[in-house]
Design an enzyme around this catalytic site. Sequence first.
Site, PDB file in Angstrom:
ATOM      1  N   CYS A  43       0.841  -1.190   0.000  1.00  0.00           N
ATOM      2  CA  CYS A  43       0.000   0.000   0.000  1.00  0.00           C
ATOM      3  C   CYS A  43       0.883   1.248   0.000  1.00  0.00           C
ATOM      4  O   CYS A  43       1.987   1.256   0.544  1.00  0.00           O
ATOM      5  CB  CYS A  43      -0.910   0.002   1.225  1.00  0.00           C
ATOM      6  SG  CYS A  43      -2.084   1.384   1.256  1.00  0.00           S
ATOM      7  N   ASP A  45       0.396   3.742   1.723  1.00  0.00           N
ATOM      8  CA  ASP A  45       0.349   4.318   3.077  1.00  0.00           C
ATOM      9  C   ASP A  45       1.757   4.622   3.601  1.00  0.00           C
ATOM     10  O   ASP A  45       2.639   3.759   3.582  1.00  0.00           O
ATOM     11  CB  ASP A  45      -0.361   3.316   4.009  1.00  0.00           C
ATOM     12  CG  ASP A  45      -0.727   3.936   5.349  1.00  0.00           C
ATOM     13  OD1 ASP A  45       0.178   4.424   6.057  1.00  0.00           O
ATOM     14  OD2 ASP A  45      -1.917   3.935   5.696  1.00  0.00           O
ATOM     15  N   ARG A  47       2.920   4.783   6.392  1.00  0.00           N
ATOM     16  CA  ARG A  47       3.353   4.051   7.584  1.00  0.00           C
ATOM     17  C   ARG A  47       3.861   2.646   7.273  1.00  0.00           C
ATOM     18  O   ARG A  47       4.181   1.890   8.194  1.00  0.00           O
ATOM     19  CB  ARG A  47       2.192   3.975   8.584  1.00  0.00           C
ATOM     20  CG  ARG A  47       1.713   5.328   9.052  1.00  0.00           C
ATOM     21  CD  ARG A  47       0.372   5.248   9.733  1.00  0.00           C
ATOM     22  NE  ARG A  47      -0.689   4.873   8.776  1.00  0.00           N
ATOM     23  CZ  ARG A  47      -1.976   4.753   9.103  1.00  0.00           C
ATOM     24  NH1 ARG A  47      -2.363   4.953  10.334  1.00  0.00           N
ATOM     25  NH2 ARG A  47      -2.864   4.416   8.183  1.00  0.00           N
ATOM     26  N   HIS A  99      -2.157  -4.086   4.839  1.00  0.00           N
ATOM     27  CA  HIS A  99      -1.941  -3.718   6.241  1.00  0.00           C
ATOM     28  C   HIS A  99      -3.291  -3.497   6.914  1.00  0.00           C
ATOM     29  O   HIS A  99      -4.251  -3.053   6.287  1.00  0.00           O
ATOM     30  CB  HIS A  99      -1.056  -2.466   6.355  1.00  0.00           C
ATOM     31  CG  HIS A  99      -1.684  -1.210   5.820  1.00  0.00           C
ATOM     32  ND1 HIS A  99      -2.247  -0.266   6.647  1.00  0.00           N
ATOM     33  CD2 HIS A  99      -1.857  -0.759   4.555  1.00  0.00           C
ATOM     34  CE1 HIS A  99      -2.712   0.723   5.907  1.00  0.00           C
ATOM     35  NE2 HIS A  99      -2.496   0.453   4.634  1.00  0.00           N
ATOM     36  N   CYS A 102      -6.086  -0.199   6.876  1.00  0.00           N
ATOM     37  CA  CYS A 102      -5.921   0.418   5.552  1.00  0.00           C
ATOM     38  C   CYS A 102      -7.119   1.335   5.233  1.00  0.00           C
ATOM     39  O   CYS A 102      -8.270   0.894   5.249  1.00  0.00           O
ATOM     40  CB  CYS A 102      -5.792  -0.660   4.479  1.00  0.00           C
ATOM     41  SG  CYS A 102      -5.497   0.028   2.829  1.00  0.00           S
TER      42      CYS A 102
HETATM   43 CO    CO Z   1      -3.487   1.157   3.008  1.00  0.00          CO
END
Ligand code: CO
Length: 217
Positions: A43, A45, A47, A99, A102
């Site tokens: 992803c 993302d 993090r 994750h 998400c």
């Molecule tokens: Co995500």
Amino acid sequence: MNSPLQHLLDNNRRWSADLTREDPQFFSELAKQQAPKYLWVGCSDSRVPANQLLGLAPGEVFVHRNISNLVLHSDMNCLSVLQFAIEVLKVEHVLIVGHYGCGGVKAALDGQRLGLIDNWLRYIGDTLEKHQAQMEQVSPSLRHARLCELNVIEQVANACHTTVVREAWDRGQELTVHGWCYGLEDGHIHDLGTDVNRFDALEASYQRAVGQLVSAA
Ligand code: CO
């Protein structure tokens, strides 16, 4: 004139100097070639950074990231990364890494309207509908986590169905596709037990993984 991002440029010089101090040949060796064993499809993302959480240095993992780690048969970007990683770099492992928590999966679960991205997240909506019966058995507090996992399992199947992966297996190339889900809260990766290393093992692996999801524990 200093860039408003001078702190990032300074960080970069420090990072480079630290690595060079540990290994003076690090960059000159790496510049010659890359030979990663792993392709990470994760992803976007912020993090979930591939190299850091695997403890891998530059050069060790080839990376593709998009919102909610989707592998779509019409996405030339993802397919091109898969092809280059498998046929040219000869990676041995494709890691599909979702994750928990998400945001893309949550938006699909809640049917939120966010604009253009709804068209991308619609594929997760399809997964939700496909597994509707199972999702209804899951307590509301676990549904988001469950859909994050189901999304990974579906993307593993999608990756295994690509011409790129099937042709690699037909050639006898060693290649395993894995499905993992990363926990933002503890930094731990959970293996969803979806490893597939030949096409005719996909169906059993898929059924087994769907039947024993981590979030059920
Ligand atoms: Co995500």
